[in-house]
Design a protein around this motif. Structure first.
Motif, short mmCIF file in Angstrom:
data_model
loop_
_atom_site.label_atom_id
_atom_site.label_comp_id
_atom_site.label_asym_id
_atom_site.label_seq_id
_atom_site.Cartn_x
_atom_site.Cartn_y
_atom_site.Cartn_z
N GLY A 21 23.66 31.76 45.09
CA GLY A 21 25.10 31.50 45.11
C GLY A 21 25.40 30.17 44.42
N ARG A 22 24.58 29.16 44.69
CA ARG A 22 24.78 27.86 44.08
C ARG A 22 24.65 27.95 42.56
NH1 ARG A 22 20.61 24.52 45.76
NH2 ARG A 22 20.75 25.47 47.82
N ASN A 23 23.71 28.79 42.11
CA ASN A 23 23.53 28.94 40.67
C ASN A 23 24.56 29.89 40.05
OD1 ASN A 23 21.37 27.21 40.33
ND2 ASN A 23 19.88 28.77 40.93
N GLY A 24 25.42 30.43 40.88
CA GLY A 24 26.48 31.29 40.35
C GLY A 24 25.99 32.60 39.80
N VAL A 25 24.88 33.11 40.36
CA VAL A 25 24.36 34.38 39.86
C VAL A 25 25.25 35.53 40.32
CG1 VAL A 25 22.42 35.98 39.96
CG2 VAL A 25 22.01 33.53 39.79
N LEU A 26 25.58 36.39 39.38
CA LEU A 26 26.41 37.56 39.69
C LEU A 26 25.49 38.69 40.16
CD1 LEU A 26 29.31 38.86 39.41
CD2 LEU A 26 28.54 39.66 37.18
N GLY A 27 25.74 39.21 41.36
CA GLY A 27 24.94 40.33 41.86
C GLY A 27 25.59 41.65 41.50
N MET A 28 24.83 42.74 41.73
CA MET A 28 25.30 44.07 41.38
C MET A 28 26.58 44.44 42.13
SD MET A 28 24.20 46.19 39.25
CE MET A 28 22.56 46.79 38.94
N ASN A 29 26.60 44.16 43.44
CA ASN A 29 27.78 44.54 44.24
C ASN A 29 29.01 43.79 43.76
OD1 ASN A 29 26.32 46.25 45.88
ND2 ASN A 29 25.71 44.60 47.25
N ARG A 33 32.38 45.51 42.12
CA ARG A 33 33.65 45.49 42.83
C ARG A 33 34.63 44.47 42.26
NH1 ARG A 33 36.81 46.17 47.23
NH2 ARG A 33 37.25 44.19 48.24
N LEU A 34 34.10 43.27 41.93
CA LEU A 34 35.03 42.21 41.54
C LEU A 34 35.35 42.24 40.05
CD1 LEU A 34 33.65 39.25 43.64
CD2 LEU A 34 35.48 40.86 44.16
N TYR A 35 34.45 42.78 39.23
CA TYR A 35 34.74 42.76 37.80
C TYR A 35 34.97 44.14 37.21
CZ TYR A 35 34.25 37.93 38.38
OH TYR A 35 34.49 36.67 38.83
N ILE A 36 33.98 45.02 37.38
CA ILE A 36 34.15 46.33 36.73
C ILE A 36 35.35 47.07 37.29
CG2 ILE A 36 33.09 48.57 36.37
CD1 ILE A 36 30.47 47.22 36.04
N SER A 37 35.41 47.20 38.64
CA SER A 37 36.51 48.04 39.13
C SER A 37 37.84 47.30 39.08
CB SER A 37 36.21 48.58 40.52
OG SER A 37 36.14 47.54 41.44
N ARG A 38 37.81 45.98 38.97
CA ARG A 38 39.08 45.24 38.89
C ARG A 38 39.63 45.24 37.47
NH1 ARG A 38 40.24 39.17 40.12
NH2 ARG A 38 37.99 39.06 40.27
N TYR A 39 38.76 45.03 36.49
CA TYR A 39 39.25 44.83 35.13
C TYR A 39 39.15 46.07 34.25
CZ TYR A 39 39.57 39.81 35.93
OH TYR A 39 39.91 38.58 36.41
#
Ligand SMILES: Nc1ncnc2c1ncn2[C@@H]1O[C@H](COP(=O)(O)OP(=O)(O)O)[C@@H](O)[C@H]1O
Ligand SMILES: [Mg+2]
Lengths: 327, 509
Positions: A21-29, A33-39
């Motif tokens: 989280g500190r390194n800002g790694v984007l996980g699959m979930n 949810r936050l990028y693919i289904s939003r944008y």
């Protein structure tokens, strides 16, 4: 004490979620949810899931793509394949709805009745026919739906990249969020990836600095590498030619498709320069490992942009991205 | 953001509240226990009686079961649109349906709820009179010899019966027994009763069912009741045609009819057929008594239990599927396990429930492995995809047939259970695995196949858990809770367990 001992070997194998989280790694979930289904509007998916449609769309907007030779749509064309391939020396056959490099046949030369794969292996007409008929049946397509086979020109890649890619064309993956390039890597083919530059197939991924187009470092099958495993070339010396054009090409794909979270695959042809190979509505996460950096901080920056900023011209967006994401 | 999420949070809360509310309501008001152990088992057995009528007055009489060792009759009821229904109490209890005129195929239902209890004896019944039967030669002398041998090695009526049955069960059979079996194999119960009579032992054929949870379309089987003075005992008939994979000899035996009266008697119609479905449920002792006293709360007590037993038996499995889906969700969203086909593991797990785990795993691996070998040959034939998958389906059926026969020949009746696997699922698994093999190599096959199997085993473990089975079947509210959990999981955006491994190098920069 016992608890500590148990934790030690585990620490080498697993990373703490807090550190990720500190390194800002984007996980699959989070990606889903936050990028693919939003944008990404589902209605636009077919534009990118179908390479033929992508190609036609790109041509409409004057985005350069590898030249289409033929489309094989039905079994009787397969029987007649000889006629289509007679005059061709080098070409690529791929499933229109394929992904991850599956079902792509890269043929770079001819030896009498046979064609030569980039690895040097010979392929007969019959084998090609069988391959095409598998493509039509939907063997490589998402969900096994019937498909068409695309025959297109084989790219001759730029001189400056020779030595970095073995038996295959390297491609450049740029993640574009709402029209702004956020991260890039190049994928170098290896002997084991069989002429394709897909990480799943065993290609090397090299993170590329958005500002300079220079290599950051490489990963292969999840492990860090310094040199190309087949050619021994020092990856740190890699510099992508026409870097500004590559980024602008990638950024323009947003305006064309309307997809707000996009993976663009760009190849650099020796004569025609950067060309769009394909688009991806669900780009993978490995790019973070090749960059040694998480996507999240950059994506959050883009999340906060106003509508006016999203509608800036392409060159301006690329310039801003390079300024924000310089390191 | 918050505004957009409000309806969602509300929905989850409502689902949770409704689900938990329903569970508590059923627990407190109807006294349905939350744990499976605290209760008594109640069997609902449903008889489905079908016959063809021809426009004449119809009278149907179905013997109904009485309390007996192992079971106490709690309540019974019948469903019969357009028929007059009478329960005849007392000595020869029965249900009697009547109708002035019926036409075509008719279906009648009778359902009885039985409490597992040992408080009752067999109905007392006078020993039937001894009848002398005669047989043609050479069967007469064979009968005489078998009876003589059994007589000489026994002390009383019951031990004589046991000795007689032993002669028929023995392997290899004595020559004269073999002779009788080949002549009378489909009239064996009657033959045995006649032989007992010949030795002066009063006996009768009675009909019963072995109760196994969730069975449908069962037939009554003959048993032999033998008297010695006032007391009597019931014996199993040897050499019955039974599917060893389905039949559990230790399941409790319900005698549908204890006296030797006819089970059904149909006048004015023909082609009658009687089949049984059964299901077990848990109720606290108090609730079952309460239930017996009044049925007026049926409306409030909304549950699957108001359905016919046959449908209930089906629902018992269907209600477990959400649990399997939840397991798949957990494993994919929280752990990140890759499976081939999203919910295929649930279907495999369902098959495991029928076959038992080890048999299922072994059978699955053997069939898929053999299928892969054959499929690799098919792939060289250059077939079209649809034809190839059809060919795989046919070979899978052949493999299963072969294994069943082989297993049976070697006495491994467990092996027969392989037929529970859905063929199409097996075929698709084989097809996907073999493509995976060709495309990405055996490593990926092991990874995804292993992921699927692991998921299937965990789903099986959850779905086969007695507590979970008890909860899903007895509390509809569990479904709402599962739905809420799945909705919550759907919004989880944290890391998956396997990502912690994948990104392990991200620290060092
Ligand atoms: N026209 C082409 N010429 C040369 N190589 C190609 C061509 N098309 C694809 N490839 C190779 O195959 C790889 C995957 O192609 P791509 O079109 O991105 O399909 P996918 O969706 O499967 O990733 C590329 O990275 C490239 O190495
Ligand atoms: Mg690609």
């Amino acid at each position: 004490m016992a608890l500590l001992n148990w934790w030690q070997p585990l620490r080498k194998m697993l990373i703490a979620p807090a550190v990720l989280g500190r390194n800002g790694v984007l996980g699959m979930n989070a990606r889903n949810r936050l990028y693919i289904s939003r944008y990404n509007n589902r209605a636009f998916y077919p534009l990118v899931d179908n390479k033929l449609k992508t190609k036609r769309l790109a041509e409409q907007f004057d985005i350069p793509v590898p030249e289409l030779i033929d489309v094989i749509e039905s079994q009787h064309q397969v029987a007649d394949l000889q006629r289509y391939l007679q005059l061709l020396n080098s070409f690529v056959i791929k499933p229109s709805k394929g992904s991850g490099g599956k079902g792509i046949l890269v043929l770079q030369g001819r030896d009498g009745d046979h064609w030569i794969k980039s690895s040097g292996a010979l392929v007969s007409l019959q084998e090609i026919q069988r391959h095409v008929s598998n493509i039509l049946a939907g063997l490589y397509s998402l969900g096994g739906t019937p498909d068409v086979a695309i025959i297109e020109h084989c790219i001759q890649f730029d001189q400056s990249l020779v030595g970095f890619s073995h038996e295959g064309v390297p491609d450049i993956r740029v993640i574009v969020c709402r029209g702004y390039p956020v991260m890039a890597m190049t994928r170098l083919a290896t002997h084991s990836s069989d002429g394709k530059a897909n990480l799943h197939q065993g290609a090397v991924g090299v993170g590329i600095s958005l500002l300079t187009g220079k290599a950051i470092f490489g990963v292969m099958q999840g492990q860090r590498v310094k040199i190309h495993p087949d050619t021994g070339e020092d990856l740190a010396r890699l510099q992508i030619p026409h870097w500004q054009t590559v980024l602008e090409l990638a950024a323009r794909c947003y305006d064309v498709t309307g997809l707000g979270y996009l993976g663009t695959d760009v190849v650099i042809d020796a004569e025609r320069g950067p060309m769009l190979l394909e688009l991806n509505a669900r780009p993978g996460l490995a790019i973070q490992m090749a960059n040694g950096q998480g996507l999240l901080p950059r994506l959050r920056k883009i999340d906060q942009l106003s509508h006016a900023e999203i509608r800036k011209p392409v060159a301006e967006r690329v310039r801003l991205s390079q300024q924000w994401f310089a390191d | 953001m918050i505004k957009r999420n409000l309806p969602y949070a509300l929905l989850v809360l409502v689902l949770l509240a409704a689900g938990i509310g329903q569970i508590l309501h059923r627990h407190w008001v109807f006294d349905v226990p939350l744990l499976p152990g605290e209760s008594q088992s109640i069997w609902s057995v449903e008889a489905k009686l079908e016959f063809t009528a021809h426009g004449e007055p119809v009278r149907v009489r179905l013997a109904t079961p009485d309390s007996q060792p192992g079971f106490m009759v709690l309540r019974d009821s019948g469903a019969s649109p357009g028929y007059g229904l009478n329960f005849i109490q007392g000595e020869h209890s029965a249900a009697e349906w009547t109708k002035r005129s019926a036409e075509g195929r008719q279906v009648l239902f009778y359902r009885v709820d039985l409490l597992e209890s040992d408080a009752h004896d067999l109905m007392t019944e006078k020993a039937p009179p001894i009848m002398q039967a005669s047989w043609p030669e050479p069967y007469a002398s064979a009968v005489a010899q078998v009876v003589k041998e059994a007589y000489s090695t026994s002390a009383d009526h019951f031990s004589l019966t046991r000795e007689l049955l032993k002669a028929f069960e023995a392997e290899p059979k004595a020559q004269h027994v073999q002779l009788l079996v080949s002549q009378y194999h489909d009239k064996l119960p009657g033959l045995l009763v006649n032989m007992l009579n010949m030795a002066g032992v009063p006996a009768r054929v009675v009909y019963g069912l072995r109760l196994q949870d969730g069975r449908r379309q069962q037939l009554l089987e003959p048993y032999i009741r033998v008297w010695q003075g006032q007391s009597s005992q019931v014996f199993d008939v040897p050499l019955q045609q039974r599917n060893p994979a389905l039949f559990d000899p230790d399941a409790p035996l319900l005698l549908w009819e204890q006296r030797g009266d006819p089970v059904i008697d149909v006048t004015g119609a023909d082609n009658s057929q009687l089949r049984f479905s059964m299901i077990r449920k848990e109720e606290s002792a108090f609730a079952s008594v309460a239930n017996r006293l009044s049925d007026q709360h049926e409306l409030l007590n909304f549950s699957i239990h108001s359905l016919p037993v046959e449908e209930q038996a089906m629902f018992k499995t269907i209600l477990l599927i959400p649990i399997g889906a939840l397991v798949v969700c957990l494993l994919r969203v929280l752990v990140g396990i890759k499976t081939s086909g999203t919910f295929m593991p649930v279907l495999i797990a369902l098959a495991f429930i029928q076959t038992s785990l080890i048999t299922g795993l072994v059978g699955f691996l053997v069939v898929v492995a053999t299928g892969l070998v054959i499929r690799s040959y098919l792939s060289r034939l250059n077939l079209l995809l649809v034809a190839r998958i059809s060919a795989v389906i046919i070979t899978v059926i052949a493999i299963i047939g072969l294994f069943s026969v082989a297993a049976y020949k070697f006495g491994l009746t467990e092996g027969l259970k392989i037929t529970f696997f859905p063929m199409i699922i097996l075929s698709w698994t084989i097809e996907r695995m073999s493509i995976l093999w060709e495309e990405e190599g055996p490593r990926e096959v092991v990874k995804q196949g292993g992921g699927s199997l692991l998921t299937a085993v965990l789903a099986f473990w959850a779905m086969n858990n007695p507590l979970i089975q008890h909860l899903t079947f007895n509390f509809i509210g569990v479904q709402l809770v599962v739905l809420a959990l799945v909705l919550i999981l759907g919004t989880y955006t944290g890391y998956r367990l396997l990502e912690l491994r994948r990104f392990v190098d991200m620290e060092t920069r």
